[in-house]
Write a protein that holds these residues in place. Sequence first.
Motif, short mmCIF file in Angstrom:
data_model
loop_
_atom_site.label_atom_id
_atom_site.label_comp_id
_atom_site.label_asym_id
_atom_site.label_seq_id
_atom_site.Cartn_x
_atom_site.Cartn_y
_atom_site.Cartn_z
N THR A 207 39.62 -63.06 -48.47
CA THR A 207 39.02 -62.48 -49.67
C THR A 207 37.59 -62.03 -49.39
O THR A 207 37.02 -61.24 -50.16
CB THR A 207 39.00 -63.50 -50.82
N ASP B 70 48.67 -62.68 -53.08
CA ASP B 70 47.64 -62.52 -54.10
C ASP B 70 46.34 -61.96 -53.52
O ASP B 70 45.55 -61.36 -54.25
CB ASP B 70 47.36 -63.86 -54.78
N CYS C 32 47.25 -58.15 -53.11
CA CYS C 32 47.73 -57.49 -54.33
C CYS C 32 47.62 -58.44 -55.52
O CYS C 32 48.62 -58.98 -55.99
CB CYS C 32 49.17 -57.02 -54.15
N ASP C 33 46.41 -58.63 -55.99
CA ASP C 33 46.17 -59.48 -57.15
C ASP C 33 46.42 -58.64 -58.41
O ASP C 33 45.63 -57.78 -58.78
CB ASP C 33 44.73 -59.99 -57.13
N THR C 34 47.52 -58.90 -59.08
CA THR C 34 47.92 -58.09 -60.23
C THR C 34 47.54 -58.76 -61.55
O THR C 34 48.07 -58.39 -62.61
CB THR C 34 49.43 -57.82 -60.20
N SER C 35 46.63 -59.72 -61.54
CA SER C 35 46.25 -60.40 -62.77
C SER C 35 45.60 -59.44 -63.76
O SER C 35 45.73 -59.60 -64.97
CB SER C 35 45.31 -61.57 -62.47
N ASN C 36 44.90 -58.43 -63.25
CA ASN C 36 44.38 -57.36 -64.09
C ASN C 36 44.07 -56.16 -63.19
O ASN C 36 44.11 -56.27 -61.96
CB ASN C 36 43.15 -57.80 -64.89
N SER D 146 41.16 -56.60 -60.65
CA SER D 146 41.52 -57.50 -59.53
C SER D 146 42.40 -56.78 -58.52
O SER D 146 42.27 -56.98 -57.31
CB SER D 146 42.23 -58.74 -60.06
N THR D 147 43.31 -55.94 -59.01
CA THR D 147 44.15 -55.15 -58.10
C THR D 147 43.29 -54.22 -57.25
O THR D 147 43.47 -54.10 -56.04
CB THR D 147 45.17 -54.31 -58.89
N SER E 36 41.35 -56.12 -54.53
CA SER E 36 42.13 -56.87 -53.54
C SER E 36 41.79 -56.40 -52.12
O SER E 36 41.17 -55.36 -51.93
CB SER E 36 43.62 -56.70 -53.80
N ASP F 16 49.36 -48.64 -61.57
CA ASP F 16 49.10 -49.88 -62.29
C ASP F 16 48.37 -49.59 -63.61
O ASP F 16 48.65 -50.18 -64.64
CB ASP F 16 48.25 -50.81 -61.42
N GLU G 296 49.62 -50.26 -67.49
CA GLU G 296 48.83 -51.00 -68.46
C GLU G 296 48.68 -50.21 -69.76
O GLU G 296 48.80 -50.75 -70.85
CB GLU G 296 47.45 -51.32 -67.88
#
Length: 211
Positions: A127, A152, A155-159, A162-163, A166, A200, A204
């Motif tokens: 990270t 994660d 490809c952090d898809t929490s929002n 974050s994506t 990444s 993405d 959303e």
Amino acid sequence: FHKEGGDTILDNIHNDKVRLLDLSGNQLITAQGWRSLPCLLKNSCPSLEQLYLTECNIDEDGLKSLVNALRDSKLQVVDLSRNDSISAKGWQCIASLIESNSEMQEIHLDHNSISDEEARTYANALTRNKSLSTLSLAHSHITVAGWDCFFDVVCDTSNVNSTFLSNHTLSNLGQDMSNRLQRVLTLNDGSNNIRFFEQDRSNERFDEDGD
């Protein structure tokens, strides 16, 4: 330098033009020899870019000395595959190399005793790394749970933010990862990142409209 006599080589390499050093298969280097490696890398071979130490029977103290030497080096590729004298816990020090070296592009650790715990440590270190494209962990002891730690990171898809933030540099973890992780890693080039981000955002907006 392949398969020649151990410590003598390390003591006699003084060439500021050497860019590649291959000591693979050389199991004659002693603990004292490994401890001298930091000085070699810093003073004797300042232009070194690639270091191959496959199947060298390096021990944990030697690995720690090596990692300390590489933290602020200009080395781009290091291969430590098939060094089975090092325990899973011993391999954890590689995380500090991932975190601190901004020049390193490839680290190869195939066929070593690396488990899920080390995978989690490496994933956390990634990270804070934007230069490493290859961290090869093929034929290790990592399970599906361990590989998922990397998902994660890349490809952090929490929002959406974050994506976007990444790790979009890492593209290779070896051969044993899940298909899901492999698909995400293939996105790690500039044009694909933009398409993935735009898709993405579209998803959303669609979800918001649906509400």
